[in-house]
Design an enzyme around this catalytic site. Structure first.
Site, short mmCIF file in Angstrom:
data_model
loop_
_atom_site.label_atom_id
_atom_site.label_comp_id
_atom_site.label_asym_id
_atom_site.label_seq_id
_atom_site.Cartn_x
_atom_site.Cartn_y
_atom_site.Cartn_z
N ALA A 232 0.88 -1.24 0.15
CA ALA A 232 -0.03 0.06 0.05
C ALA A 232 1.03 1.24 -0.03
O ALA A 232 0.42 2.47 -0.70
CB ALA A 232 -0.91 -0.03 1.07
N GLY A 236 -1.95 5.87 -2.08
CA GLY A 236 -2.95 6.48 -2.93
C GLY A 236 -3.94 5.51 -3.65
O GLY A 236 -5.05 6.00 -4.04
N LYS A 237 -3.61 4.26 -4.04
CA LYS A 237 -4.52 3.29 -4.44
C LYS A 237 -5.60 2.98 -3.56
O LYS A 237 -6.59 2.68 -3.73
CB LYS A 237 -3.60 2.35 -5.33
CG LYS A 237 -2.83 2.87 -6.40
CD LYS A 237 -2.20 1.84 -6.93
CE LYS A 237 -1.01 2.31 -8.10
NZ LYS A 237 0.04 3.01 -7.44
N ASP A 255 1.91 -2.93 4.31
CA ASP A 255 3.34 -2.51 3.80
C ASP A 255 4.25 -2.88 4.88
O ASP A 255 4.02 -3.30 5.96
CB ASP A 255 3.35 -0.81 3.67
CG ASP A 255 4.25 -0.80 2.68
OD1 ASP A 255 3.98 -0.39 1.31
OD2 ASP A 255 5.58 -0.30 2.86
N CYS A 353 4.43 0.36 -12.02
CA CYS A 353 4.70 1.62 -12.76
C CYS A 353 6.13 1.50 -13.77
O CYS A 353 6.83 2.42 -13.94
CB CYS A 353 4.56 2.72 -12.05
SG CYS A 353 5.83 2.84 -10.61
#
Length: 407
Positions: A232, A236-237, A255, A353
């Site tokens: 996480a 943001g997501k 996390d 990403c």
């Protein structure tokens, strides 16, 4: 444009910290822009945009200026002189710019622009890797990744609508436009500091690139589900997923870094989101406790970040080829371990990403061929390329775990 000494010196100081002290560009600029309260928005924009420009084009400018790292102060001024000359800005009559060879700068630029690694200002190894993995596509992608990133907002649909937010920002002279295919996104027409607005402070939106917004949409979490965001970070997501769940159900944000999860909690409060539970992954027990208990699991995997170079240009110079080997192993381990949390009939989304196939579709293909992935099948995948979308580069895949067959 007339150059002002205090702004130029602030830019040089920022570059020194980024290039010579290894500090992150965004953190350096946050500190720099607070140094003088008399600076207006144009002054701050000049420092930030010029610093990022020189960071982005470091290799090209250094080659033109014929300077090598570590850059002493005189060399930093030479890099600045290259930037100013190529930007069509008159060099002031300061001792730091004595004997700036303006014509030679333009000639060297024309000459070096014929060679991709200089034209796109990237390390040799990155240029070779990009060509190896993407072939002819690499030219377009690295060129797109050197463009300035748009500022994109994601509307918090728990608190407002896209139209209302657009109107509220317009009242502050912040003009935005919708993006076809992105239902909750607004793109700023001109850059502005949206973080000082009441709309941000009241949690009406988050800054989130359009491509990143596609991840939660692919996961498609529904109200009442148990969902796990396994990597996480600052969330943001997670925040986007929670809005799609309408605050109903359970979203477990995990996390390995507790400080990032604390930031997520702060952001969740601002967004009026209260169905997120944070858990620090400090042992394998945390994962085992959730074995086959999640309707949906998101693995937003750590990666090279090659898809987001336009907003993190300094990462070009920090990234090393050894890290890529290491991160691919991490991605493999996360898929094998975290996929266990998906219950039969549930969904797993793996996203990065990055635009490299070795971090993306090849990882998924390899996972599906292993024992750990034998119960999963690939439903769909999306490769978002910066040259086509205009936004960050992302890879998103949706996998479904088979239902258990009763014997």
């Amino acid at each position: 444009m007339k150059l002002h000494r205090n702004l130029v010196f602030a830019t040089i100081d920022s570059l020194n910290q980024i290039f010579n002290e290894g500090k992150q560009a965004d953190k350096v600029l946050r500190h720099t822009l607070r140094l003088d309260k008399r600076w207006g928005s144009r002054d701050r924009s000049f420092i930030a945009e010029t610093t990022y420009d020189i960071v982005r084009w470091k290799r090209l400018y250094a080659e033109i200026a014929e300077v090598r790292e570590p850059f002493d102060r005189a060399n930093l001024f030479r890099l600045f002189a290259v930037w100013a000359t190529l930007s069509g800005i008159k060099i002031p009559d300061w001792k730091q710019f004595e004997d700036t060879p303006t014509r030679r700068i333009k000639g060297r630029f024309d000459e070096l622009s014929k060679i991709r690694k200089y034209r796109e200002s990237i390390p040799d190894w990155m240029d070779e890797l990009g060509e190896k993995e993407l072939g002819k596509k690499w030219d377009k992608e690295i060129a797109a990744l050197n463009q300035l990133a748009d500022v994109v907002l994601r509307v918090n649909t728990l608190k407002t609508t896209l139209e209302n937010l657009q109107n509220e920002l317009a009242d502050l002279n912040i003009e935005t436009e919708t993006i076809p295919g992105y239902p909750n996104a607004l793109k700023l027409k001109e850059r502005a500091n949206v973080f000082i607005t009441d709309a941000f402070k009241n949690g009406l939106f988050e800054v989130q690139d359009a491509s990143s917004q596609k991840v939660a949409e692919m996961l498609d979490a529904k109200p009442g589900m148990r969902v796990v965001d396994a990597c996480a970070g600052a969330g943001g997501k997670s925040l986007h997923i929670a809005t799609m769940m309408e605050n109903k159900g359970q979203l477990i944000a995990m996390d390995i870094y507790e400080n990032k999860l604390n930031e997520l909690k702060r952001r969740a409060r601002r967004n009026d989101i209260f169905n997120i539970e944070t858990r620090v992954i400090d042992s394998t027990k945390v994962i085992k406790k959730l074995a086959e208990k999640a309707d949906k699991v998101l693995i937003d995997a750590p990666c090279s970040g090659l898809g987001v170079l336009k907003r993190n240009p300094d990462s070009k110079w920090k990234l090393q080829p050894e890290f890529l080997d290491s991160i691919r192993n991490t991605q493999k381990e996360l898929l094998d371990s975290y996929s266990r949390m998906v219950k039969p009939g549930g969904d797993l989304v793996y996203a990065t990403c990055s635009i490299l196939p070795s971090e993306n579709e090849k990882q998924v293909k390899s996972f599906l061929a292993r024992e750990e992935g034998k119960d999963f099948s690939l439903l769909k995948e999306e490769k978002i390329l910066p040259s086509k979308s205009g936004f960050d580069g992302f890879y998103i895949s949706l996998l479904r775990k088979a239902e258990k067959v009763e014997k």
